[in-house]
Design a protein around this motif. Sequence first.
Motif, mmCIF file in Angstrom:
data_model
loop_
_atom_site.group_PDB
_atom_site.id
_atom_site.type_symbol
_atom_site.label_atom_id
_atom_site.label_comp_id
_atom_site.label_asym_id
_atom_site.label_seq_id
_atom_site.Cartn_x
_atom_site.Cartn_y
_atom_site.Cartn_z
ATOM 1 N N GLY A 152 0.788 -1.232 0.000
ATOM 2 C CA GLY A 152 0.000 0.000 0.000
ATOM 3 C C GLY A 152 0.814 1.273 0.000
ATOM 4 O O GLY A 152 0.270 2.355 0.238
ATOM 5 N N ILE A 153 2.112 1.176 -0.279
ATOM 6 C CA ILE A 153 2.975 2.356 -0.358
ATOM 7 C C ILE A 153 3.015 2.834 -1.808
ATOM 8 O O ILE A 153 3.159 2.032 -2.736
ATOM 9 C CB ILE A 153 4.406 2.025 0.113
ATOM 10 N N GLY A 154 2.903 4.139 -2.017
ATOM 11 C CA GLY A 154 2.914 4.694 -3.360
ATOM 12 C C GLY A 154 4.278 4.553 -4.030
ATOM 13 O O GLY A 154 5.306 4.812 -3.404
ATOM 14 N N ILE A 155 4.285 4.125 -5.289
ATOM 15 C CA ILE A 155 5.522 4.014 -6.075
ATOM 16 C C ILE A 155 5.284 4.607 -7.458
ATOM 17 O O ILE A 155 4.143 4.755 -7.895
ATOM 18 C CB ILE A 155 5.982 2.546 -6.223
ATOM 19 N N ALA A 156 6.359 4.912 -8.178
ATOM 20 C CA ALA A 156 6.251 5.337 -9.573
ATOM 21 C C ALA A 156 5.945 4.114 -10.433
ATOM 22 O O ALA A 156 6.489 3.031 -10.204
ATOM 23 C CB ALA A 156 7.556 5.978 -10.033
ATOM 24 N N ASP A 157 5.058 4.290 -11.409
ATOM 25 C CA ASP A 157 4.730 3.182 -12.308
ATOM 26 C C ASP A 157 5.976 2.814 -13.120
ATOM 27 O O ASP A 157 6.779 3.686 -13.472
ATOM 28 C CB ASP A 157 3.584 3.592 -13.226
ATOM 29 N N PHE A 158 6.129 1.527 -13.463
ATOM 30 C CA PHE A 158 7.387 1.091 -14.070
ATOM 31 C C PHE A 158 7.218 -0.176 -14.900
ATOM 32 O O PHE A 158 6.233 -0.902 -14.776
ATOM 33 C CB PHE A 158 8.432 0.845 -12.981
ATOM 34 N N PHE A 159 8.213 -0.427 -15.735
ATOM 35 C CA PHE A 159 8.407 -1.698 -16.409
ATOM 36 C C PHE A 159 9.774 -2.237 -16.004
ATOM 37 O O PHE A 159 10.708 -1.467 -15.761
ATOM 38 C CB PHE A 159 8.399 -1.536 -17.935
ATOM 39 N N THR A 160 9.893 -3.566 -15.982
ATOM 40 C CA THR A 160 11.193 -4.201 -15.766
ATOM 41 C C THR A 160 11.642 -4.854 -17.069
ATOM 42 O O THR A 160 10.891 -5.625 -17.676
ATOM 43 C CB THR A 160 11.110 -5.268 -14.661
ATOM 44 N N PHE A 161 12.843 -4.530 -17.501
ATOM 45 C CA PHE A 161 13.435 -5.133 -18.689
ATOM 46 C C PHE A 161 14.515 -6.117 -18.251
ATOM 47 O O PHE A 161 15.300 -5.817 -17.355
ATOM 48 C CB PHE A 161 14.069 -4.062 -19.583
ATOM 49 N N ARG A 162 14.545 -7.293 -18.900
ATOM 50 C CA ARG A 162 15.548 -8.305 -18.593
ATOM 51 C C ARG A 162 16.444 -8.502 -19.805
ATOM 52 O O ARG A 162 15.954 -8.577 -20.933
ATOM 53 C CB ARG A 162 14.878 -9.619 -18.187
ATOM 54 N N LYS A 163 17.733 -8.574 -19.550
ATOM 55 C CA LYS A 163 18.697 -8.652 -20.643
ATOM 56 C C LYS A 163 18.444 -9.878 -21.514
ATOM 57 O O LYS A 163 18.363 -11.009 -21.030
ATOM 58 C CB LYS A 163 20.119 -8.696 -20.075
ATOM 59 N N GLY A 164 18.266 -9.643 -22.812
ATOM 60 C CA GLY A 164 18.089 -10.731 -23.762
ATOM 61 C C GLY A 164 16.704 -11.338 -23.813
ATOM 62 O O GLY A 164 16.477 -12.296 -24.557
ATOM 63 N N SER A 165 15.758 -10.803 -23.032
ATOM 64 C CA SER A 165 14.412 -11.391 -22.992
ATOM 65 C C SER A 165 13.576 -10.972 -24.198
ATOM 66 O O SER A 165 13.532 -9.784 -24.557
ATOM 67 C CB SER A 165 13.689 -10.981 -21.709
ATOM 68 N N ALA A 166 12.869 -11.929 -24.777
ATOM 69 C CA ALA A 166 11.957 -11.627 -25.888
ATOM 70 C C ALA A 166 10.646 -11.045 -25.383
ATOM 71 O O ALA A 166 9.816 -10.590 -26.181
ATOM 72 C CB ALA A 166 11.693 -12.902 -26.687
ATOM 73 N N LYS A 167 10.440 -11.064 -24.064
ATOM 74 C CA LYS A 167 9.185 -10.580 -23.481
ATOM 75 C C LYS A 167 9.252 -9.112 -23.058
ATOM 76 O O LYS A 167 8.283 -8.593 -22.519
ATOM 77 C CB LYS A 167 8.810 -11.453 -22.283
ATOM 78 N N ASN A 168 10.388 -8.462 -23.260
ATOM 79 C CA ASN A 168 10.477 -7.047 -22.910
ATOM 80 C C ASN A 168 9.478 -6.243 -23.733
ATOM 81 O O ASN A 168 9.312 -6.507 -24.934
ATOM 82 C CB ASN A 168 11.895 -6.521 -23.170
ATOM 83 N N PRO A 169 8.812 -5.262 -23.123
ATOM 84 C CA PRO A 169 7.848 -4.451 -23.882
ATOM 85 C C PRO A 169 8.542 -3.580 -24.926
ATOM 86 O O PRO A 169 9.733 -3.279 -24.806
ATOM 87 C CB PRO A 169 7.179 -3.598 -22.810
ATOM 88 N N SER A 170 7.798 -3.186 -25.918
ATOM 89 C CA SER A 170 8.329 -2.289 -26.945
ATOM 90 C C SER A 170 8.325 -0.860 -26.412
ATOM 91 O O SER A 170 7.657 -0.546 -25.415
ATOM 92 C CB SER A 170 7.471 -2.363 -28.208
#
Length: 362
Positions: A152-170
């Motif tokens: 319940g603590i406020g955070i900045a919205d984010f994406f996580t990118f993983r090196k070499g992953s085909a699932k990283n967002p565009s």
Amino acid sequence: MKKLKVAILFGGRSAEHQISLLSAKNVISSIDRELFEPILIGIDKAGKWHLKNDSMDLLNADNPKLVSMSKGGAEVILSHNGNDHRLISVADGTPQLEIDVIYPVLHGTFGEDGSVQGLAKLANLPCVGCGILGSALGMDKDIMKKILRDGGIGIADFFTFRKGSAKNPSYKEVIEKLGNELFVKPANLGSSVGVSFVQNEEEFNKALAEGFEYDRKVIVEEKVTGREIEVAVLGNDNAQASVPGEILPKSSWYSFENKYVDEDGAALAIPAELDEATTKRMMEAAVETYHLLELSGMTRVDFFLKANGELIVNEVNTLPGFTSVSMYPKLWAYSGIPQKELITKLIHFAMDRFAEDDALRN
């Protein structure tokens, strides 16, 4: 009264090696030598431990980007044999000094991420600061954010990118959710090392590539517009928060240069100019964050305060900077705990937590 022998570790393999040297210099000059005998251990960039004399003897000590550890000092390792708390000579295997507590002044990986904390546990020694779990959680911005969000603590919205992953967002998917003003950060570094602010796809791709030079995970965050306010937390189960302090950087964000290179790169407003209710809310949120992440000893909690009053935790720093311009010791000095006393408290908190853990049934 017998003095506690405190092994102060500094330098290390992290990209934050130089800042560690400056922090350690401040700790060593402030430690109460009537209570403690500091044992200085410089860790070079290859990870070798060198037993130093009573002085750090830094090279280029006035330049945060060029400061370095002087060569020399017998190479040592730490014994892991039960209660044999000795440093062992690498050259001939003979025991050197015995130590009572480890004080890591190591920022970033191989020091702030649970590595040295695990070493201390294997050696059955108290260690200043957070334990293995808290250190690892505080270091990994990806996991930290998920735990705080669920708590319940406020955070900045984010994406996580993983090196070499085909699932990283565009890039398109990222800006549709987060906007086109973004911060790109290695998941496991601090002191603004490897952090980029980007506003287009070319900058974004370049920043990702740089981030992956430091870590296998990179965080891409929305830009949060708000005041940058920090709170220092101290203690174990009954942790207390300092007064909040505000960062007023000259540029649009608090970069490495603002923090350490340019003495006029940012002003520190201590205490932050806040109303009583907001001050109380921020101090309570800092302590709640501390406990959610299983932290102990010390941590600095960094917030954004948005115009609508919303609090966003940007990150936590489980081994905060202790340089002459660092916020953590300055916040406690204003809150009534001068630097020498603060260091004494940190060592005693480490001893107390060790004794509590040692009393548990195995």
